[in-house]
Write a protein that holds these residues in place. Structure first.
Motif, PDB file in Angstrom:
ATOM      1  N   ALA A 144       0.858  -1.195   0.000  1.00  0.00           N
ATOM      2  CA  ALA A 144       0.000   0.000   0.000  1.00  0.00           C
ATOM      3  C   ALA A 144       0.892   1.242   0.000  1.00  0.00           C
ATOM      4  O   ALA A 144       1.969   1.216   0.578  1.00  0.00           O
ATOM      5  CB  ALA A 144      -0.886  -0.011   1.234  1.00  0.00           C
ATOM      6  N   PRO A 145       0.500   2.325  -0.646  1.00  0.00           N
ATOM      7  CA  PRO A 145      -0.790   2.520  -1.300  1.00  0.00           C
ATOM      8  C   PRO A 145      -0.790   2.109  -2.771  1.00  0.00           C
ATOM      9  O   PRO A 145      -1.785   2.301  -3.448  1.00  0.00           O
ATOM     10  CB  PRO A 145      -0.980   4.038  -1.192  1.00  0.00           C
ATOM     11  N   TYR A 146       0.295   1.518  -3.260  1.00  0.00           N
ATOM     12  CA  TYR A 146       0.407   1.252  -4.699  1.00  0.00           C
ATOM     13  C   TYR A 146      -0.525   0.118  -5.134  1.00  0.00           C
ATOM     14  O   TYR A 146      -1.170   0.189  -6.177  1.00  0.00           O
ATOM     15  CB  TYR A 146       1.857   0.918  -5.049  1.00  0.00           C
ATOM     16  N   SER A 147      -0.532  -0.948  -4.349  1.00  0.00           N
ATOM     17  CA  SER A 147      -1.400  -2.079  -4.671  1.00  0.00           C
ATOM     18  C   SER A 147      -1.859  -2.693  -3.358  1.00  0.00           C
ATOM     19  O   SER A 147      -1.090  -2.743  -2.389  1.00  0.00           O
ATOM     20  CB  SER A 147      -0.626  -3.107  -5.500  1.00  0.00           C
ATOM     21  N   LYS A 148      -3.107  -3.121  -3.337  1.00  0.00           N
ATOM     22  CA  LYS A 148      -3.602  -3.696  -2.080  1.00  0.00           C
ATOM     23  C   LYS A 148      -4.817  -4.572  -2.307  1.00  0.00           C
ATOM     24  O   LYS A 148      -5.775  -4.161  -2.959  1.00  0.00           O
ATOM     25  CB  LYS A 148      -3.964  -2.569  -1.104  1.00  0.00           C
ATOM     26  N   THR A 149      -4.751  -5.803  -1.769  1.00  0.00           N
ATOM     27  CA  THR A 149      -5.971  -6.607  -1.679  1.00  0.00           C
ATOM     28  C   THR A 149      -6.241  -6.959  -0.228  1.00  0.00           C
ATOM     29  O   THR A 149      -7.316  -7.422   0.099  1.00  0.00           O
ATOM     30  CB  THR A 149      -5.860  -7.940  -2.460  1.00  0.00           C
ATOM     31  N   GLY A 150      -5.243  -6.771   0.642  1.00  0.00           N
ATOM     32  CA  GLY A 150      -5.442  -7.145   2.040  1.00  0.00           C
ATOM     33  C   GLY A 150      -4.306  -6.678   2.919  1.00  0.00           C
ATOM     34  O   GLY A 150      -3.561  -5.749   2.582  1.00  0.00           O
ATOM     35  N   GLY A 151      -4.182  -7.374   4.049  1.00  0.00           N
ATOM     36  CA  GLY A 151      -3.259  -6.931   5.086  1.00  0.00           C
ATOM     37  C   GLY A 151      -1.785  -6.997   4.712  1.00  0.00           C
ATOM     38  O   GLY A 151      -0.976  -6.243   5.256  1.00  0.00           O
ATOM     39  N   LEU A 152      -1.418  -7.886   3.793  1.00  0.00           N
ATOM     40  CA  LEU A 152      -0.023  -7.946   3.341  1.00  0.00           C
ATOM     41  C   LEU A 152       0.434  -6.582   2.835  1.00  0.00           C
ATOM     42  O   LEU A 152       1.542  -6.113   3.126  1.00  0.00           O
ATOM     43  CB  LEU A 152       0.106  -9.011   2.237  1.00  0.00           C
ATOM     44  N   ALA A 153      -0.448  -5.934   2.071  1.00  0.00           N
ATOM     45  CA  ALA A 153      -0.121  -4.611   1.519  1.00  0.00           C
ATOM     46  C   ALA A 153       0.061  -3.584   2.632  1.00  0.00           C
ATOM     47  O   ALA A 153       0.971  -2.745   2.573  1.00  0.00           O
ATOM     48  CB  ALA A 153      -1.218  -4.153   0.564  1.00  0.00           C
ATOM     49  N   ASP A 154      -0.794  -3.666   3.636  1.00  0.00           N
ATOM     50  CA  ASP A 154      -0.682  -2.710   4.747  1.00  0.00           C
ATOM     51  C   ASP A 154       0.679  -2.844   5.428  1.00  0.00           C
ATOM     52  O   ASP A 154       1.353  -1.856   5.717  1.00  0.00           O
ATOM     53  CB  ASP A 154      -1.788  -2.967   5.784  1.00  0.00           C
ATOM     54  N   VAL A 155       1.063  -4.104   5.683  1.00  0.00           N
ATOM     55  CA  VAL A 155       2.333  -4.325   6.386  1.00  0.00           C
ATOM     56  C   VAL A 155       3.512  -3.869   5.525  1.00  0.00           C
ATOM     57  O   VAL A 155       4.398  -3.153   5.993  1.00  0.00           O
ATOM     58  CB  VAL A 155       2.475  -5.819   6.772  1.00  0.00           C
ATOM     59  N   CYS A 156       3.481  -4.267   4.232  1.00  0.00           N
ATOM     60  CA  CYS A 156       4.627  -3.911   3.369  1.00  0.00           C
ATOM     61  C   CYS A 156       4.589  -2.445   2.961  1.00  0.00           C
ATOM     62  O   CYS A 156       5.543  -1.949   2.349  1.00  0.00           O
ATOM     63  CB  CYS A 156       4.662  -4.826   2.149  1.00  0.00           C
ATOM     64  N   GLY A 157       3.510  -1.748   3.283  1.00  0.00           N
ATOM     65  CA  GLY A 157       3.455  -0.311   3.028  1.00  0.00           C
ATOM     66  C   GLY A 157       3.892   0.500   4.236  1.00  0.00           C
ATOM     67  O   GLY A 157       4.216   1.685   4.107  1.00  0.00           O
ATOM     68  N   SER A 158       3.902  -0.108   5.413  1.00  0.00           N
ATOM     69  CA  SER A 158       4.228   0.714   6.586  1.00  0.00           C
ATOM     70  C   SER A 158       5.434   0.229   7.398  1.00  0.00           C
ATOM     71  O   SER A 158       6.188   1.064   7.914  1.00  0.00           O
ATOM     72  CB  SER A 158       2.999   0.876   7.490  1.00  0.00           C
ATOM     73  N   LEU A 159       5.652  -1.072   7.506  1.00  0.00           N
ATOM     74  CA  LEU A 159       6.842  -1.529   8.243  1.00  0.00           C
ATOM     75  C   LEU A 159       8.147  -1.015   7.616  1.00  0.00           C
ATOM     76  O   LEU A 159       9.062  -0.594   8.347  1.00  0.00           O
ATOM     77  CB  LEU A 159       6.835  -3.065   8.337  1.00  0.00           C
ATOM     78  N   PRO A 160       8.263  -0.994   6.276  1.00  0.00           N
ATOM     79  CA  PRO A 160       9.515  -0.463   5.693  1.00  0.00           C
ATOM     80  C   PRO A 160       9.784   0.980   6.113  1.00  0.00           C
ATOM     81  O   PRO A 160      10.933   1.346   6.390  1.00  0.00           O
ATOM     82  CB  PRO A 160       9.261  -0.539   4.179  1.00  0.00           C
ATOM     83  N   ILE A 161       8.724   1.778   6.207  1.00  0.00           N
ATOM     84  CA  ILE A 161       8.906   3.190   6.591  1.00  0.00           C
ATOM     85  C   ILE A 161       9.392   3.267   8.044  1.00  0.00           C
ATOM     86  O   ILE A 161      10.283   4.057   8.379  1.00  0.00           O
ATOM     87  CB  ILE A 161       7.588   3.971   6.386  1.00  0.00           C
ATOM     88  N   ALA A 162       8.824   2.401   8.874  1.00  0.00           N
ATOM     89  CA  ALA A 162       9.255   2.385  10.282  1.00  0.00           C
ATOM     90  C   ALA A 162      10.733   1.989  10.385  1.00  0.00           C
ATOM     91  O   ALA A 162      11.493   2.588  11.152  1.00  0.00           O
ATOM     92  CB  ALA A 162       8.389   1.426  11.084  1.00  0.00           C
ATOM     93  N   LEU A 163      11.138   0.992   9.606  1.00  0.00           N
ATOM     94  CA  LEU A 163      12.542   0.550   9.670  1.00  0.00           C
ATOM     95  C   LEU A 163      13.478   1.614   9.094  1.00  0.00           C
ATOM     96  O   LEU A 163      14.568   1.844   9.619  1.00  0.00           O
ATOM     97  CB  LEU A 163      12.708  -0.789   8.935  1.00  0.00           C
TER      98      LEU A 163
END
Ligand SMILES: Nc1ncnc2c1ncn2[C@@H]1O[C@H](COP(=O)(O)OP(=O)(O)O[C@H]2O[C@H](CO)[C@@H](O)[C@H](O)[C@H]2O)[C@@H](O)[C@H]1O
Length: 648
Positions: A144-163
């Motif tokens: 996310a926000p580029y592509s999303k069907t579910g929670g995987l997108a949410d995690v890969c859209g926000s955990l990288p920013i946190a790291l």
């Protein structure tokens, strides 16, 4: 050291049996300096900022320099001049470069998208948070926000920013899904890097391109190929799952392995000493490729991979005969080889032989993480392992669970732009306005006093829709309203439409995928129902609690870990429920009866015990849902991964 680190790669290009593919890539691409694999475009920009100033390694420097030997004084002077470019570097105990930060203002022309200008102090402060920084490469089918069907997108859209915020250099690689609709605008800031590579799989050389956007401290890299350009979601369309998903995600994995070696993001490649976080089966081939294709030739010997399992139900299983398409050495079949149990075979001559991508990563990755502690145990059981429990039990010593965080900026009731009125734990008055607005939007009777139950999620067996279907006739006898948002299985979609026409004043079924509506349901409802059959972590219950919406959930996986059942009699509570405990209700077993009992408690508490309800809301709203805690745990696992030798 950077140059030395690249050496094995160059040797590999000469000795690799498949060298034709990769060699052509590096030697014929005129954008790369032959001896280093650096783009010629960078030559000017890095003229003063020689590689010596990055690695601090004089041997490496003399090898790397284009201007002949440089004295130590010259070098120091150059370093000072280039201070704006290089802010800090991280060398491990063996002298290898493991991380660095640089000021992109000097190389802004090299970096696509926004240019970040960190100041030295803030960078040092960030680094202080972690001690050691890593080059981390997320590989994922959606972000996310580029592509999303579910929670995987949410995690890969926000955990990288946190790291990245904690000082790591972070890249996320996922496909560039564009197909000529308005949704393509999500990719509009990503620019073509003009560095296509050829990867060998499926009987020939497949050319993939790379697009890049630098945003919120993260390099978002999109793999471009015609097979990603089609209507539908990342995995299928209205006709069902795409039949070439094995091809599409094999491409993604091959491209992801090349990207850190060849893409000079912000001026420098990530290099070989990186940590791949491979997410679910779509990225699983990365771990196998590192072990089977690269490491035997000395490449990526210092890299590690961590498999993150978001959902073990999806494993990427295809007939065994497809193995030869994957671009792996023949003698590595065993890593992916999989035999279905007899009962799961389709006919008498079916030998059950298959390749299983997720199994390949379970076997070859250096660590395995699931998205909650409870789920990390469940997948080692016969019931929860979906056939992989025994292999996971064997690898128990490297298996951990880390509960997901959430994007607390996107999901913040005090600033959410999608909802009718903002509110917070200190001032809850906006919540009822959200409920009224939602009732109006859905055409339901506007009744703030009526308990409103919501469901948001994929319409899939996993999410317990069958239980809701069984319970609806009984539930609809109560004075409640119920709204469901979801898409997926057409049987469930039709059922939602039909149920809406039966209970016109009480039930709404919104078929589709709509993020703003999901925010409005989360804010407007009083109760969020999640009767998932299994739930690795679950994000909607976290969003709900942050919005003061009380979750009623099946006691499984991450739901059990994150929702604490209301206890009005906790030590020290008074008649008004002060000091009570809990943020919702969990139920078990997974039956209609136990779900209705839990819902009954919630409805009764909403109707009759207002102060207890407010306590439930406030406890949920004031919890810490940020990624900080999870990011620290990921760092620990990464550290352990680098302490052990890599899988080979
Ligand atoms: N119709 C719709 N319209 C708008 N938004 C919709 C929607 N349907 C779903 N969503 C959104 O998609 C996300 C779903 O996340 P979940 O964690 O609940 O489930 P999912 O099973 O996809 O993820 C898997 O990966 C995640 C991440 O690790 C785990 O939490 C989870 O348990 C595991 O099954 C939420 O952001 C939700 O709001």
């Amino acid at each position: 050291m950077e140059s030395l680190e690249l050496l094995p790669r160059l040797l590999f290009l000469h000795h690799h049996p498949r060298a034709s593919s990769s060699t052509r890539l590096h030697t014929t691409n005129t954008r790369f300096l032959p001896q280093l694999g650096f783009p010629s475009k960078l030559k000017k920009a890095t003229k003063n900022a020689t590689l010596r100033s990055i690695s601090g390694d004089t041997d490496g420097g003399s090898t790397a320099s284009q201007d002949g030997p440089v004295s130590f004084e010259d070098e120091t002077q150059q370093r000072d001049e280039d201070r704006a470019l290089l802010l800090s570097r991280e060398i491990d105990d063996y002298g290898s470069l493991v991380g660095f930060r640089f000021n992109s203002s000097n190389s802004g022309d090299l970096r696509s998208g926004e240019v970040e200008k960190p100041d030295v102090e803030s960078v040092e402060e960030e680094k202080a948070k972690t001690g050691v920084t890593y080059n981390i490469v997320f590989v994922t089918s959606e972000a996310a926000p580029y592509s999303k069907t579910g929670g995987l997108a949410d995690v890969c859209g926000s955990l990288p920013i946190a790291l990245a915020g904690r000082g790591h250099r972070v890249m996320v690689i996922s496909p560039r899904y564009v197909h000529g609709t308005a949704a393509d605008s999500k990719f509009s800031k990503a620019v073509d890097l003009g560095s296509p590579v050829s990867v060998f799989c499926f009987g020939g050389a497949q050319e993939v391109g790379f697009y890049h956007e630098y945003r919120e401290g993260v390099d978002w890299v999109f793999v471009d190929h015609p097979s990603f350009h089609r209507p539908g979601n990342p995995y299928g369309d209205k006709h069902g799952t795409f039949k070439d998903n094995q091809f599409r995600f094999t491409l993604l994995s091959h491209a992801a392995c090349e990207a850190p070696l060849v893409l000079p993001l912000g001026g420098y490649t990530y290099g070989e000493k990186c940590l791949f976080l491979v997410n679910d089966w779509h990225a699983s081939l990365v771990s196998v490729l590192l072990a089977a294709k690269y490491r035997p030739y000395g490449v990526y010997k210092d890299a590690r991979s961590i498999l993150v399992i978001h959902n073990i139900a999806h494993q990427g299983v295809e007939p065994a005969i497809t193995y030869s398409n994957l671009g792996l050495p023949q003698d590595w079949y065993g890593a992916l080889g999989w035999v279905f149990p007899t009962w799961a075979r389709t006919h008498a001559l079916d030998t059950g032989e298959a390749v299983n991508f997720l199994k390949g990563a379970i076997v070859t990755s250096d660590r395995i993480v699931t998205v909650s502690k409870g789920y990390s145990w469940e997948i080692t059981t016969n019931e929860g392992g979906f056939g992989l429990h025994e292999i996971l039990r064997d690898r128990k010593s490297i298996l951990s669970g880390i509960t997901n965080g959430i994007d607390v900026t996107e999901w913040d009731p005090s600033s959410d732009e999608h909802i009718a009125s903002n509110y917070s734990a200190d001032d809850l008055s906006g919540k009822v306005k959200c409920k009224i607005a939602l009732q109006k939007e859905l055409g339901l009777p506007v009744r703030p006093d009526c308990p409103m139950i919501g469901f948001v999620g994929r319409l899939d067996y996993q999410k317990g829709i069958d239980l809701i279907r069984q319970a609806i006739p009984e539930l609809m006898k109560d004075d409640v309203q119920f709204v469901m948002l979801g898409s997926g299985n057409p049987v469930y979609e039709d059922w939602m439409r039909a149920t809406e026409s039966i209970y016109k004043d009480k039930f709404r079924g919104w078929v589709g995928f709509n993020v703003p509506v999901s925010h409005r349901i989360t804010a407007g409802c009083d109760i969020l129902l999640m009767p998932s059959t299994f739930e690795p972590c679950g994000l909607n219950q976290l969003y709900a609690m942050r919005y003061g919406t009380i979750p009623v959930v099946h006691e499984t996986g991450g739901l059990r870990d994150t929702v604490q059942t209301f206890n009005p009699f906790a030590a020290g509570s008074n008649a008004e429920g002060c000091n009570a405990e809990g943020t919702g209700w969990t139920f078990t077993p997974l039956t209609k009866e136990s779900m209705l009992v839990a819902l009954g408690y919630a409805i009764q508490t909403f109707n009759e015990h207002k102060s207890s309800w407010e306590g439930l809301m406030k406890r949920g709203m004031t919890r810490d849902y940020t990624w900080e805690n999870a990011a620290t745990q990921y760092e620990q696992i990464i550290k352990w991964a680098f302490m052990d030798p890599p899988y080979c």
